[in-house]
Motif scaffolding. Structure first.
Motif, PDB file in Angstrom:
ATOM      1  N   TRP A  21     -11.539   3.186  -2.207  1.00  0.00           N
ATOM      2  CA  TRP A  21     -10.517   2.697  -1.113  1.00  0.00           C
ATOM      3  C   TRP A  21     -10.105   3.936  -0.251  1.00  0.00           C
ATOM      4  O   TRP A  21     -10.067   4.926  -0.772  1.00  0.00           O
ATOM      5  CB  TRP A  21      -9.297   2.358  -2.054  1.00  0.00           C
ATOM      6  N   ARG A  22     -10.175   3.602   0.938  1.00  0.00           N
ATOM      7  CA  ARG A  22      -9.998   4.789   2.084  1.00  0.00           C
ATOM      8  C   ARG A  22     -10.986   5.714   1.717  1.00  0.00           C
ATOM      9  O   ARG A  22     -12.249   5.508   1.825  1.00  0.00           O
ATOM     10  CB  ARG A  22      -8.595   5.265   1.873  1.00  0.00           C
ATOM     11  N   ALA A  61      -4.756   9.916  -4.878  1.00  0.00           N
ATOM     12  CA  ALA A  61      -4.550  11.083  -3.661  1.00  0.00           C
ATOM     13  C   ALA A  61      -4.439  12.322  -4.222  1.00  0.00           C
ATOM     14  O   ALA A  61      -4.877  13.284  -3.669  1.00  0.00           O
ATOM     15  CB  ALA A  61      -3.184  10.835  -2.954  1.00  0.00           C
ATOM     16  N   LYS A  80      -4.897  -1.803  -5.556  1.00  0.00           N
ATOM     17  CA  LYS A  80      -4.219  -1.222  -4.459  1.00  0.00           C
ATOM     18  C   LYS A  80      -5.059   0.131  -4.072  1.00  0.00           C
ATOM     19  O   LYS A  80      -4.849   0.505  -2.797  1.00  0.00           O
ATOM     20  CB  LYS A  80      -2.936  -0.850  -4.707  1.00  0.00           C
ATOM     21  N   LYS A 132       4.608   3.474  -4.251  1.00  0.00           N
ATOM     22  CA  LYS A 132       4.231   4.674  -5.414  1.00  0.00           C
ATOM     23  C   LYS A 132       3.914   3.865  -6.794  1.00  0.00           C
ATOM     24  O   LYS A 132       4.264   2.836  -7.096  1.00  0.00           O
ATOM     25  CB  LYS A 132       5.096   5.900  -5.644  1.00  0.00           C
ATOM     26  N   GLN A 133       2.698   4.481  -7.290  1.00  0.00           N
ATOM     27  CA  GLN A 133       2.256   4.159  -8.882  1.00  0.00           C
ATOM     28  C   GLN A 133       3.261   4.632  -9.720  1.00  0.00           C
ATOM     29  O   GLN A 133       3.178   5.624 -10.158  1.00  0.00           O
ATOM     30  CB  GLN A 133       1.011   4.308  -9.128  1.00  0.00           C
ATOM     31  N   ASN A 169      -4.474   3.106  -5.032  1.00  0.00           N
ATOM     32  CA  ASN A 169      -3.967   4.336  -5.084  1.00  0.00           C
ATOM     33  C   ASN A 169      -3.875   4.911  -6.637  1.00  0.00           C
ATOM     34  O   ASN A 169      -3.271   5.849  -6.995  1.00  0.00           O
ATOM     35  CB  ASN A 169      -2.478   4.141  -4.885  1.00  0.00           C
ATOM     36  N   CYS A 170      -4.600   4.324  -7.567  1.00  0.00           N
ATOM     37  CA  CYS A 170      -4.401   4.790  -8.955  1.00  0.00           C
ATOM     38  C   CYS A 170      -5.818   4.397  -9.493  1.00  0.00           C
ATOM     39  O   CYS A 170      -6.576   3.505  -9.346  1.00  0.00           O
ATOM     40  CB  CYS A 170      -3.464   3.761  -9.727  1.00  0.00           C
ATOM     41  N   LEU A 223       0.870  -1.221  -0.012  1.00  0.00           N
ATOM     42  CA  LEU A 223       0.116  -0.149   0.156  1.00  0.00           C
ATOM     43  C   LEU A 223       0.855   1.250   0.046  1.00  0.00           C
ATOM     44  O   LEU A 223       0.504   2.142  -0.512  1.00  0.00           O
ATOM     45  CB  LEU A 223      -0.719   0.042   1.306  1.00  0.00           C
ATOM     46  N   ASP A 248      -3.298   9.847 -10.426  1.00  0.00           N
ATOM     47  CA  ASP A 248      -2.821   9.305  -8.976  1.00  0.00           C
ATOM     48  C   ASP A 248      -4.069   9.503  -7.983  1.00  0.00           C
ATOM     49  O   ASP A 248      -4.613  10.669  -8.156  1.00  0.00           O
ATOM     50  CB  ASP A 248      -1.930  10.420  -8.658  1.00  0.00           C
ATOM     51  N   GLU A 250     -11.427   7.674  -0.847  1.00  0.00           N
ATOM     52  CA  GLU A 250     -11.650   8.018  -2.194  1.00  0.00           C
ATOM     53  C   GLU A 250     -13.138   7.626  -2.652  1.00  0.00           C
ATOM     54  O   GLU A 250     -13.511   6.935  -2.157  1.00  0.00           O
ATOM     55  CB  GLU A 250     -10.461   7.566  -3.421  1.00  0.00           C
TER      56      GLU A 250
END
Length: 362
Positions: free
Chosen positions: A266-267, A322, A303, A39-40, A305-306, A36, A320, A269
């Motif tokens: 996710w989280r 985030a 994941k 980085k992407q 994150n993307c 997690l 991204d 988002e």
């Protein structure tokens, strides 16, 4: 998060985590944290172009391992492909109209479901291409579907404002979920399979009890027009003031041919959806310069994150999650991209386009 404290809390709730496997669980959680935190930075490049159908594609989907994928099309077929070789394995024929919603029964991957504008859903064998059942009962186009985690039930959502649950072994209807006042364009089971959530053009999402077919909860979305959702770790986006995620106005066409997008949250988002004048569902993301793009499909990588988007500008884009910054633009399609998907590992992408082709990216 303190890994030891987390696993200790997990152990209290889960009897299967015994003292003998405690160290292994701690190791797995630590690996998850590392994943997690990565980085992407993977750059995708074109691996293969497949001229898959004689008419535009509507949807694409991977099996869990990513070794196979399926494509749905306006040519009334769904096709099964080998990802590595690009070989067509089966052509699933029998629908009388557009094959729109498609899915594997992951994680097993031995069955495929297809939902069509002919108001039926079919269940197929992945290995032989044989049709097990044809589910009839909807009075309008089927535009979304999902297997429960145990692969015993299939849920279908329709433009007739209902969702239905089907027994996969018997081929019979189990329940009809009535309660929405407009088209259902997204649905998903939770991870245990005892709840299902539906998203509708009536500006609401509803949570249903799978065992009884009764409505468990209803959530109104006054500030967005419609939300496509995944039940796990997801909350609908209701904040229209969020500068990174706003939905546009909702319209439908007389043909009611739409392209609903589904995604995972996710989280913190989330994403909100509206409908473009063409009847396609899109995601409108605003950035610092107030520029925006219209997306016909959006999904998170495994994941979370993307974000991967399929757009009417003939490109797919990686963002991204985030920061909202564009990480990569995937170009090459000659027309609008209607669908996109990650494999389970997140290192392969498929894009399906109005140009009758799909592209595999590694």
């Amino acid at each position: 998060t303190d890994v030891s404290a987390l696993v200790e809390e997990m152990q209290k709730r889960e009897p299967l985590i015994t003292a003998s496997c405690l160290e292994h669980v701690i190791h797995l959680v630590q690996r998850l944290q590392e994943k997690l935190g990565e980085k992407q930075n993977h750059k995708f490049s074109l691996f293969k172009v497949l001229r898959t159908h004689i008419l535009p594609l509507t949807n694409v989907a991977f099996n869990k391992s990513g070794s196979r994928f399926i494509t749905g099309s306006y040519d009334r077929t769904c096709k099964l492909w080998d990802t590595a070789s690009g070989e067509e394995l089966h052509s699933l024929e029998g629908h009388r109209n557009v094959v729109y919603a498609i899915a594997f029964n992951n994680p097993y991957g031995d069955k495929i479901a297809t939902g069509s504008f002919d108001k039926t859903c079919k269940l197929w064998s992945t290995e032989t291409g044989k049709c097990y059942h044809t589910f009839r009962g909807h009075s309008a186009e089927i535009v979304c579907l999902a297997f429960n985690p145990q692969s015993t039930l299939l849920a279908t959502g329709s433009m007739d404002t209902t969702a239905k649950l089907w027994d996969l072994e018997k081929g019979e209807e189990v329940a009809t979920l009535n309660g929405h006042s407009a088209e259902i364009i997204a649905l998903s089971f939770n991870t245990t399979g005892d709840r299902i959530i539906t998203g509708s053009f009536d500006h609401t999402v509803a949570v249903w009890d799978v065992g009884t077919g009764s409505k468990f909860r209803r959530i109104g979305l006054s500030s967005v027009k419609v939300t496509a959702i995944s039940h796990t770790q997801c909350r609908p986006a209701e904040d229209s003031q969020n500068p990174c995620c706003q939905g546009g106005g909702l319209e439908t066409t007389s043909s009611r041919a739409l392209v609903p997008a589904s995604f995972q949250c996710w989280r913190r988002e989330s994403a909100s959806l509206g409908a473009h004048g063409k009847g396609h569902v899109f995601l409108q993301i605003f950035y610092g310069d107030n520029s925006f793009l219209y997306f016909l499909k959006v999904c998170f990588n495994p994941k979370g994150n993307c974000i991967l988007t399929a757009s009417s500008d003939k490109t797919a884009r990686l963002w991204d999650a985030a920061t909202g910054h564009c990480l990569q633009v995937l170009e090459g399609h000659a027309d609008e991209i209607f669908s996109c998907a990650f494999n389970y590992k997140g290192d392969t992408i498929i894009t399906g386009s109005k140009d009758n082709s799909c592209r595999i990216w590694h």
